[in-house]
Design an enzyme around this catalytic site. Structure first.
Site, PDB file in Angstrom:
ATOM      1  N   ARG A   1       0.803  -1.338   0.151  1.00 44.79           N
ATOM      2  CA  ARG A   1       0.153   0.162  -0.246  1.00 44.79           C
ATOM      3  C   ARG A   1       0.653   1.236   0.137  1.00 44.79           C
ATOM      4  O   ARG A   1       0.476   2.351  -0.666  1.00 44.79           O
ATOM      5  CB  ARG A   1      -0.950  -0.071   1.373  1.00 44.79           C
ATOM      6  CG  ARG A   1      -1.917  -1.029   0.887  1.00 44.79           C
ATOM      7  CD  ARG A   1      -3.032  -1.045   2.108  1.00 44.79           C
ATOM      8  NE  ARG A   1      -4.228  -1.940   1.815  1.00 44.79           N
ATOM      9  CZ  ARG A   1      -5.276  -2.105   2.491  1.00 44.79           C
ATOM     10  NH1 ARG A   1      -5.114  -1.842   3.736  1.00 44.79           N
ATOM     11  NH2 ARG A   1      -6.244  -3.048   1.999  1.00 44.79           N
TER      12      ARG A   1
ATOM     13  N   TYR B   1      -6.339  -1.833  -6.921  1.00 45.88           N
ATOM     14  CA  TYR B   1      -5.680  -2.995  -6.383  1.00 45.88           C
ATOM     15  C   TYR B   1      -5.095  -2.400  -4.848  1.00 45.88           C
ATOM     16  O   TYR B   1      -5.044  -1.197  -4.696  1.00 45.88           O
ATOM     17  CB  TYR B   1      -4.509  -3.550  -7.161  1.00 45.88           C
ATOM     18  CG  TYR B   1      -3.597  -2.673  -7.721  1.00 45.88           C
ATOM     19  CD1 TYR B   1      -2.945  -1.724  -7.081  1.00 45.88           C
ATOM     20  CD2 TYR B   1      -2.926  -3.067  -8.970  1.00 45.88           C
ATOM     21  CE1 TYR B   1      -1.956  -0.762  -7.562  1.00 45.88           C
ATOM     22  CE2 TYR B   1      -1.830  -2.226  -9.626  1.00 45.88           C
ATOM     23  CZ  TYR B   1      -1.540  -0.982  -8.902  1.00 45.88           C
ATOM     24  OH  TYR B   1      -0.465  -0.237  -9.171  1.00 45.88           O
ATOM     25  N   GLU B   2      -4.851  -3.337  -4.268  1.00 43.78           N
ATOM     26  CA  GLU B   2      -4.333  -3.250  -2.894  1.00 43.78           C
ATOM     27  C   GLU B   2      -5.434  -2.542  -1.962  1.00 43.78           C
ATOM     28  O   GLU B   2      -5.221  -1.888  -0.974  1.00 43.78           O
ATOM     29  CB  GLU B   2      -3.130  -2.560  -2.737  1.00 43.78           C
ATOM     30  CG  GLU B   2      -2.047  -3.171  -3.464  1.00 43.78           C
ATOM     31  CD  GLU B   2      -1.828  -4.666  -3.070  1.00 43.78           C
ATOM     32  OE1 GLU B   2      -1.961  -4.969  -1.921  1.00 43.78           O
ATOM     33  OE2 GLU B   2      -1.359  -5.233  -4.076  1.00 43.78           O
ATOM     34  N   GLY B   3      -6.744  -2.666  -2.392  1.00 42.56           N
ATOM     35  CA  GLY B   3      -7.970  -2.424  -1.627  1.00 42.56           C
ATOM     36  C   GLY B   3      -8.592  -1.130  -2.259  1.00 42.56           C
ATOM     37  O   GLY B   3      -7.848  -0.111  -2.514  1.00 42.56           O
TER      38      GLY B   3
END
Length: 526
Positions: A277, A409-411
């Site tokens: 992140r 991506y990554e949340g």
């Protein structure tokens, strides 16, 4: 700005970050200058030439294997030889042992240069930190030095066709054999550089179910190496990041090695997720720097308008163009400070519980608003260039396409909002929020405009925390996230007080805060 100027701006921002004096450890100014200067040089001379190649040539799937652009190979070797893969890995395991904040300071230059190529580097570095934290010594000592040296690469394997952000629905299963070893079977998707020809050995850091416990409690973490039982089924045809192969991987009784404690896979994976992140944050800032510089240079060079009896003037003389440029630069300068603050806090988290909570509170903000900074700056820069910005003569349209995925991506944005409000603000009893408010109020004490914005946010959160309806809280989460970001920028504007960038932000900050609060407190729709 040039890459060298990017490095200078990072040095200046670090000097304005109070926790940097603790986070830097034994790192002296000469070494800091040397690393940032070299990062600027390598990014500009080695990585930047790959950007158009990455987009136009892309990665190819041939006969069950992935081939990346040929030009990647020499660049990957150069980064490996220069130690860039192990910048923040401990010296005992073959890295340089530098603080995470130095990664945050240098990373945006590489992501400005070619984000698609740099995706291979990011996952490898993140895996090295994960294995450092949780792998058994025999695995750690074998893999981490090899990853830090760039001799091997690694991925993160979480998502499945029926389990994206809903990690608790993962179906990939690991079965323990009679001899104590493990075998993994299942499908994983959205795996960046899940297969490639840069290195022969690829380690997949993979979540799989090992028991009957529901949700995330039955998940364990494994290292599965490319080889028997691992097949790359395809790569995705994407809107952008064409040079970063996004793979679907099939595991069929693939040999696996348990990392850490069985059933604790997701908490352990956080070591990698945090770094990933932060890496998205670096991508966001890198893209914004590139796009803003193109727009600013074009505004100096392009001549249009003015007195028709005289030669046309540079468009930067037009008030609306200047407005667009200061809007972009203000967002960039404040974001740079936020990224470095979060990274310095992460460096100190192991020794300072307050900063550990604050880091978790900040992480959704810097991930999400780095993603939005990139896409918004690309879009606004295209408008400064007009029709030219819409063509492939300039890198802006590519950056717009490449950066859209940063908010996914990554949340996703929605997930970051839920994390920020429900878990990091409410879920810890307000500890992370308390650290923020204490620090922000102290720094803003002599800056009444900024302090008023911070207090407005504090009052709003106090009201929001009393909402008893969980569905209503979930509805409010995006507004809370955005209000929180306005408050953080108000705090950090104190570090560049009096500059045009700070004044521009503060002029609209009260209205922005009121807008996001109003959106959060609006009635739920059926």
């Amino acid at each position: 700005m040039t890459y060298r100027q990017d490095a200078e701006a990072m040095r200046d921002a670090l000097s304005r970050t109070p926790s940097w004096s603790r986070a830097r450890g034994a790192l002296d100014d000469a070494t800091l200058d040397s690393i940032l200067t070299e990062a600027a040089k390598v990014a500009e001379q080695v990585v930047a030439p790959l950007d158009v190649i990455a987009d136009r040539e892309g990665a190819r799937y041939l006969d069950g294997r992935v081939r990346v652009p040929e030009a990647y190979h020499a660049a990957f070797d150069t980064l490996a030889e220069g130690g860039w893969m192990g910048l923040e890995v401990s010296e005992e395991l073959g890295g340089m042992g530098m603080p995470l904040a130095l990664y945050a300071a240098s990373g945006p230059m590489f992501d400005r240069a070619c984000p698609a190529f740099n995706m291979a580097v990011v996952s490898t570095r993140s895996a090295a930190l994960l294995l450092t934290d949780w792998a058994a010594p025999e695995i750690r000592d074998d893999w981490v030095p090899a990853l830090a040296a760039g001799q091997r690469s690694a991925t993160i394997c979480i998502s499945e066709p029926g389990a994206g952000s809903d990690v608790g629905r993962i179906r990939t299963r690991a079965v323990k054999q009679q001899d104590g070893t493990w075998r993994v079977s299942g499908q994983k998707i959205w795996i960046s550089f899940g297969d490639h020809d840069l290195r022969e050995r690829i380690g997949h850091c993979l979540l799989a179910r090992t028991g009957d416990a529901p949700g995330t409690r039955g998940l364990s973490l494994f290292l599965v190496e490319r080889g028997p039982g691992v097949t790359c089924e395809r790569i995705e045809e994407k809107m952008g990041l064409h040079g970063s192969p996004t793979c679907a991987l099939q595991f069929e009784d693939a040999p696996a090695r348990l990392i850490g404690e069985e059933g604790r896979g997701l908490p352990q994976m956080f070591s990698m997720i945090r770094h990933m992140r932060l890496s998205v944050a670096c991508q966001g800032l890198g893209a914004a720097l590139k796009c803003y510089d193109v727009a600013a240079q074009h505004a100096q060079d392009r001549r249009q308008g003015g007195n028709p009896k005289e030669p046309p003037v540079a468009i930067i003389t037009h008030p609306d163009v200047r407005r667009q440029l200061i809007e972009m630069k203000s967002a960039i300068d404040l974001y740079r400070l936020a990224l470095l603050e979060a990274a310095c806090s992460a460096d100190l988290s192991s020794e300072d519980e307050d900063l550990a909570r604050f880091t978790a509170w900040m992480l959704p903000l810097i991930k999400n608003f780095g993603a939005e900074l990139a896409f918004d700056t690309a879009a606004k820069s295209i408008l400064v260039l007009g029709g030219s910005g819409f063509t492939q003569d300039y890198p802006l349209e590519q950056s717009l396409r490449d950066s859209r995925v940063y908010a996914i991506y990554e949340g996703t944005t929605g997930m970051q909002g839920q994390d920020f409000f429900l878990r990091q603000t409410l879920g810890d009893g307000g500890k992370g929020l308390g650290v923020f408010l204490s620090r922000a109020r102290a720094e803003a004490a002599d800056h009444p405009e900024a302090l008023a914005v911070i207090e407005s946010f504090a009052a709003f959160i106090a009201r929001a925390a009393t909402e008893p309806d969980r569905n209503r809280q979930a509805w409010m989460a995006d507004g809370v996230l955005r209000a929180g970001w306005v408050a953080v920028q108000a705090w950090l504007s104190c570090r560049i007080a009096g500059t045009p960038e700070a004044r521009h932000f503060l002029a609209a900050a009260p209205a922005l805060m009121a807008f996001h609060i109003a959106k959060a407190e609006a009635p739920m729709m059926a």
